[in-house]
Design a protein around this motif. Structure first.
Motif, PDB file in Angstrom:
ATOM      1  N   GLY A  65     -19.231   3.677 -33.328  1.00 40.04           N
ATOM      2  CA  GLY A  65     -18.308   3.729 -32.207  1.00 40.04           C
ATOM      3  C   GLY A  65     -17.888   2.360 -31.703  1.00 40.04           C
ATOM      4  N   GLY A  66     -18.583   1.341 -32.144  1.00 45.43           N
ATOM      5  CA  GLY A  66     -18.286  -0.009 -31.705  1.00 45.43           C
ATOM      6  C   GLY A  66     -17.134  -0.634 -32.466  1.00 45.43           C
ATOM      7  N   SER A  67     -16.890  -1.904 -32.155  1.00 42.62           N
ATOM      8  CA  SER A  67     -15.773  -2.636 -32.756  1.00 42.62           C
ATOM      9  C   SER A  67     -16.223  -3.999 -33.258  1.00 42.62           C
ATOM     10  CB  SER A  67     -14.661  -2.845 -31.728  1.00 42.62           C
ATOM     11  OG  SER A  67     -14.141  -1.613 -31.275  1.00 42.62           O
ATOM     12  N   SER A 119     -13.873   2.026 -33.548  1.00 43.08           N
ATOM     13  CA  SER A 119     -14.501   3.327 -33.822  1.00 43.08           C
ATOM     14  C   SER A 119     -15.270   3.294 -35.136  1.00 43.08           C
ATOM     15  CB  SER A 119     -13.436   4.426 -33.863  1.00 43.08           C
ATOM     16  OG  SER A 119     -12.710   4.482 -32.661  1.00 43.08           O
ATOM     17  N   LEU A 120     -16.074   2.283 -35.285  1.00 47.24           N
ATOM     18  CA  LEU A 120     -16.793   2.094 -36.543  1.00 47.24           C
ATOM     19  C   LEU A 120     -17.779   3.224 -36.803  1.00 47.24           C
ATOM     20  CD1 LEU A 120     -17.238  -1.746 -36.339  1.00 47.24           C
ATOM     21  CD2 LEU A 120     -16.229  -0.521 -38.265  1.00 47.24           C
ATOM     22  N   LYS A 121     -17.923   3.531 -38.085  1.00 47.77           N
ATOM     23  CA  LYS A 121     -18.815   4.595 -38.538  1.00 47.77           C
ATOM     24  C   LYS A 121     -19.851   4.010 -39.491  1.00 47.77           C
ATOM     25  CE  LYS A 121     -14.886   7.811 -38.582  1.00 47.77           C
ATOM     26  NZ  LYS A 121     -14.099   8.747 -39.427  1.00 47.77           N
ATOM     27  N   THR A 141     -22.526  -4.077 -40.782  1.00 49.94           N
ATOM     28  CA  THR A 141     -23.515  -3.003 -40.781  1.00 49.94           C
ATOM     29  C   THR A 141     -23.324  -2.160 -39.524  1.00 49.94           C
ATOM     30  OG1 THR A 141     -25.099  -4.395 -41.962  1.00 49.94           O
ATOM     31  CG2 THR A 141     -25.960  -2.437 -40.864  1.00 49.94           C
ATOM     32  N   VAL A 142     -23.119  -0.868 -39.723  1.00 51.81           N
ATOM     33  CA  VAL A 142     -22.907   0.052 -38.613  1.00 51.81           C
ATOM     34  C   VAL A 142     -24.058   1.044 -38.588  1.00 51.81           C
ATOM     35  CG1 VAL A 142     -21.329   1.673 -37.526  1.00 51.81           C
ATOM     36  CG2 VAL A 142     -20.427  -0.188 -38.942  1.00 51.81           C
ATOM     37  N   SER A 143     -24.768   1.069 -37.489  1.00 52.33           N
ATOM     38  CA  SER A 143     -25.918   1.971 -37.368  1.00 52.33           C
ATOM     39  C   SER A 143     -25.541   3.199 -36.539  1.00 52.33           C
ATOM     40  CB  SER A 143     -27.089   1.235 -36.736  1.00 52.33           C
ATOM     41  OG  SER A 143     -26.726   0.720 -35.472  1.00 52.33           O
ATOM     42  N   SER A 144     -26.204   4.293 -36.866  1.00 48.35           N
ATOM     43  CA  SER A 144     -25.891   5.544 -36.170  1.00 48.35           C
ATOM     44  C   SER A 144     -26.737   5.713 -34.925  1.00 48.35           C
ATOM     45  CB  SER A 144     -26.124   6.722 -37.108  1.00 48.35           C
ATOM     46  OG  SER A 144     -27.453   6.707 -37.587  1.00 48.35           O
TER      47      SER A 144
END
Length: 121
Positions: A15-17, A85-87, A118-121
């Motif tokens: 959800g971040g950018s 809106s990173l996934k 790196t995108v963490s959930s």
């Protein structure tokens, strides 16, 4: 000597950018088509986004359309990739690329060293 140097990668929650930058040198940046690609572990490198030399034409992979934007500042010889809106599936090494008179999804001649996202959930 052509150089493309990416920066702006890092770790972010879903959800971040992030905004990636690619600083170019050694060639006439304003007349080059610029693109962003990414490669996730165990996967092939894939097209993400590209902008024509004028910035009037852009193209995006379906997976990022509506979430990522690409822009260029010819005065600074820099191309940007704004990622919203990173996934978790956006996790990859992101590469900047350049080509003279190329198509947006075609072959690119020059590549940067990449920056990790790196995108963490």
């Amino acid at each position: 000597q052509v150089q493309l140097v990416e920066s702006g990668g890092g770790s972010v929650q879903a959800g971040g950018s992030l905004r990636l930058s690619c600083a170019a040198s050694g060639f006439m940046f304003s007349i080059y088509t610029m693109g962003w690609f990414r490669q996730a572990p165990g996967k092939e490198r894939e097209f993400v986004a590209a902008t024509s030399r004028s910035g009037s034409n852009t193209d995006f992979a379906d997976s990022v359309k509506g979430r990522f934007t690409i822009s260029r500042d010819d005065a600074k010889s820099t191309v940007y990739l704004q990622m919203n809106s990173l996934k978790p599936e956006d996790t990859a090494v992101y590469y900047c690329a350049a080509v003279l008179f190329g198509t947006l999804r075609g072959h690119y001649d020059h590549w940067g060293q990449g920056t990790q996202v790196t995108v963490s959930s």
